[in-house]
Design an enzyme around this catalytic site. Structure first.
Site, PDB file in Angstrom:
ATOM      1  N   ASN A 154     103.088  93.625  -6.023  1.00  0.00           N
ATOM      2  CA  ASN A 154     104.526  93.860  -7.402  1.00  0.00           C
ATOM      3  C   ASN A 154     105.118  95.089  -7.383  1.00  0.00           C
ATOM      4  O   ASN A 154     105.227  96.057  -8.525  1.00  0.00           O
ATOM      5  CB  ASN A 154     104.275  93.234  -8.519  1.00  0.00           C
ATOM      6  CG  ASN A 154     103.095  94.095  -8.852  1.00  0.00           C
ATOM      7  OD1 ASN A 154     101.762  94.414  -7.901  1.00  0.00           O
ATOM      8  ND2 ASN A 154     102.506  93.903 -10.683  1.00  0.00           N
TER       9      ASN A 154
ATOM     10  N   HIS B 178     102.157 103.512 -15.728  1.00  0.00           N
ATOM     11  CA  HIS B 178     103.688 103.292 -15.840  1.00  0.00           C
ATOM     12  C   HIS B 178     102.982 105.129 -16.988  1.00  0.00           C
ATOM     13  O   HIS B 178     102.678 104.998 -17.747  1.00  0.00           O
ATOM     14  CB  HIS B 178     103.165 102.386 -17.255  1.00  0.00           C
ATOM     15  CG  HIS B 178     103.388 100.820 -16.614  1.00  0.00           C
ATOM     16  ND1 HIS B 178     104.764 100.524 -16.113  1.00  0.00           N
ATOM     17  CD2 HIS B 178     102.186  99.550 -16.553  1.00  0.00           C
ATOM     18  CE1 HIS B 178     104.164  99.188 -15.024  1.00  0.00           C
ATOM     19  NE2 HIS B 178     102.841  98.756 -16.006  1.00  0.00           N
TER      20      HIS B 178
ATOM     21  N   HIS C 153      98.023  99.212  -8.088  1.00  0.00           N
ATOM     22  CA  HIS C 153      99.181  99.436  -7.939  1.00  0.00           C
ATOM     23  C   HIS C 153     100.172  99.939  -8.063  1.00  0.00           C
ATOM     24  O   HIS C 153      99.627 101.102  -8.950  1.00  0.00           O
ATOM     25  CB  HIS C 153      99.940  98.896  -9.418  1.00  0.00           C
ATOM     26  CG  HIS C 153      99.045  97.116  -9.753  1.00  0.00           C
ATOM     27  ND1 HIS C 153     100.099  95.671  -9.111  1.00  0.00           N
ATOM     28  CD2 HIS C 153      98.353  96.632 -10.686  1.00  0.00           C
ATOM     29  CE1 HIS C 153      99.196  95.147  -9.741  1.00  0.00           C
ATOM     30  NE2 HIS C 153      97.625  95.327 -10.457  1.00  0.00           N
TER      31      HIS C 153
ATOM     32  N   ASP D 129      92.427  97.563 -11.820  1.00  0.00           N
ATOM     33  CA  ASP D 129      93.764  97.471 -11.818  1.00  0.00           C
ATOM     34  C   ASP D 129      94.557  98.340 -12.310  1.00  0.00           C
ATOM     35  O   ASP D 129      95.245  98.290 -13.077  1.00  0.00           O
ATOM     36  CB  ASP D 129      94.250  95.819 -13.139  1.00  0.00           C
ATOM     37  CG  ASP D 129      95.347  95.608 -13.125  1.00  0.00           C
ATOM     38  OD1 ASP D 129      96.281  95.326 -12.321  1.00  0.00           O
ATOM     39  OD2 ASP D 129      95.314  95.115 -14.322  1.00  0.00           O
TER      40      ASP D 129
HETATM   41  O1  DOR Z   1      99.159  95.555 -16.462  1.00  0.00           O
HETATM   42  C1  DOR Z   1      99.106  94.827 -15.926  1.00  0.00           C
HETATM   43  N1  DOR Z   1      99.807  95.409 -14.820  1.00  0.00           N
HETATM   44  N2  DOR Z   1      99.318  93.627 -15.143  1.00  0.00           N
HETATM   45  C2  DOR Z   1      99.024  92.879 -13.503  1.00  0.00           C
HETATM   46  O2  DOR Z   1      99.186  91.737 -13.901  1.00  0.00           O
HETATM   47  C3  DOR Z   1     100.540  93.849 -13.321  1.00  0.00           C
HETATM   48  C4  DOR Z   1     100.220  94.993 -13.951  1.00  0.00           C
HETATM   49  C5  DOR Z   1     101.109  96.456 -13.204  1.00  0.00           C
HETATM   50  O3  DOR Z   1     101.660  96.094 -12.208  1.00  0.00           O
HETATM   51  O4  DOR Z   1     102.155  97.051 -14.177  1.00  0.00           O
END
Ligand code: DOR
Length: 443
Positions: free
Chosen positions: A96, A310, A64, A306
């Site tokens: 996303n 953040h 991501h 994954d």
């Molecule tokens: O922990 C996660 N973070 N799981 C996900 O499915 C999405 C991801 C995110 O996009 O932050």
């Protein structure tokens, strides 16, 4: 006349479909041109890799990066720098993003943004949503699109296909393998009080419990059987799902993550707090053991990091307002090489999970193995190097890893993509020249 190539890698221990042996590899026009004793050949660039191991380029099929991003956050440039530093040659980015990637136009926009900014090869998933179902069959075939991604339960962002009717309609559109986040939205809502009352990430795996994941995986497989559609269950975290999915390998492939193979509750939550929070959650050691058993038995097809970078500011919010996700693209290779060193899997099985597996389940063209005619993608590693993973080393803008302070044996020393050395000894080289990953099923 002696043969001449663009690049020759000499004397590395090379992991090929024939086995692992010390040999030379020649590269011409970005592709592997010859494998074997190349003593009589020459090249514009020659590198001696004695003592090092050459793996097929590692592919991370779940990251991501949030492109288009915000200035202080990860984007395609910083995310792919992290990938290159970590020995990863290609990434598949999830939809996303700040504004969800749900149209063909958004995929084309991301591909355009990646040009000249992405350090590694790349592909982008299109998110399924109730209002784009009629277009999915067309858009999933855009070259550079990794396929359709479904969120059955809410995670970061607002993408969601919660009910069977909509999910069935998505599965009926198009034909490529669909990647799915399996957590049951109804149960997540019903149990949200567990997170709110617990007010500490140690309850995260009780809120998003085993049943939440298992229910969704079962619903998905039942609908996929009806639609005769291939599905890929992302980040499987439970013993129960591994048992269930082992009985449905005809249509379902399976991913797990280095985090779920390495961390365990409750220790990780006490030590790392919200920095150990991800979806689906890190669970107890009994589940971690079951994931390893599924790696050993062959049920797991691929590893995805994954990677969800953040910022500290976001992660420092009180649980459950804190977002879920950890960095991972840069640490995938060293963490997994350390597991190889500890005897938890063979080097060949690691290659199966990070190169051959992605190629097989997503029908990649020209990637995933060291063979003549394939892209000259290599992850060169030192299996004996002892290093400590630190936050300082992390290229992602957020600058943290859940593995800060961990001592590992095994380290990526070079990342070579289509014959270009993009990283060597911790230095990024040249310019960002990543290209879209090619899929056999795209027009
Ligand atoms: O922990 C996660 N973070 N799981 C996900 O499915 C999405 C991801 C995110 O996009 O932050």
């Amino acid at each position: 006349m002696a043969q001449s190539f663009d690049l020759i890698l000499r004397n590395g221990m090379v992991v090929t479909p024939n086995g692992t042996a010390r040999t030379d590899i020649a590269v011409h026009h970005g592709r592997i041109a010859a494998i074997g004793g190349l003593g009589g050949a020459s090249a514009a660039e020659e590198t001696d890799l004695r003592g090092l191991t050459v793996l097929p380029g590692v592919i991370d099929t779940q990251v991501h990066f949030r492109e288009p991003g915000l200035e202080h956050k990860e984007d395609l440039e910083t995310g792919t720098r992290a990938a290159a530093q970590g020995g990863v040659v290609a990434i598949f980015e999830m939809p996303n993003t700040k504004q969800s990637t749900t149209t063909g136009e958004a995929i084309l926009d991301k591909l355009a943004r990646a040009r000249g900014r992405a350090w590694v090869d790349h592909a982008f998933f299109i998110g399924a949503a109730s209002d784009n179902i009629d277009h999915l069959a067309e858009w999933e075939r855009i070259p550079g699109c990794a396929g359709i991604k479904v969120f059955m339960g809410s995670s970061t962002g607002n993408l969601l296909v919660a009910d069977d009717q909509t999910l069935g309609a998505v599965l009926a559109q198009g034909f490529r393998r669909i990647a799915v986040h399996c957590e049951d939205e109804g149960r997540l809502i019903e149990r949200k009080h567990v997170a709110e009352e617990g007010a500490h990430p140690r309850v995260h795996h009780h809120w998003r419990d085993v049943e939440t994941a298992l229910m969704a995986s079962k619903r998905l497989v039942a609908l996929a059987e009806k639609a005769r559609r291939r599905v890929h269950v992302l980040h499987v975290t439970t013993a129960e799902e591994m048992d269930f999915l082992a009985a449905h390998k005809d249509l379902a492939t399976v991913e797990t993550t280095p985090q779920h193979l390495t961390l365990a509750a409750p220790e990780c939550y006490e030590r790392l707090g919200t920095y150990a929070q991800m979806n689906p959650p890190i669970r107890g050691a009994q589940h971690r053991d079951a994931l390893w058993a599924a790696v050993a038995s062959g049920v797991v097809d691929v590893l995805g990091s994954d990677h969800a970078p953040h910022t500290r500011e976001e992660k420092d919010k009180p649980y459950p307002q804190s977002p879920s996700g950890m960095t991972g693209v840069q640490t995938l290779v060293p963490i997994m090489l350390d597991h190889v060193k500890q005897g938890r899997l063979s080097l060949e099985r690691l290659v199966d999970l990070t190169s051959a597996g992605p190629a097989r389940i997503y029908n990649l063209s020209g990637k995933g193995r060291i063979a003549v005619g394939y892209d000259a993608d290599f992850t060169v590693v030192d299996l004996k190097a002892e290093k400590i993973i630190t936050n300082d080393w992390i290229e992602s803008r957020c600058g943290w890893t859940p593995f800060d302070g961990m001592k590992v044996t095994g380290w990526p020393l070079a990342t070579i993509i289509r014959g270009q050395t993009v990283m060597r000894d911790g230095q990024l080289l040249g310019a960002a020249a990543g290209e879209p990953v090619r899929f056999q099923e795209c027009r």
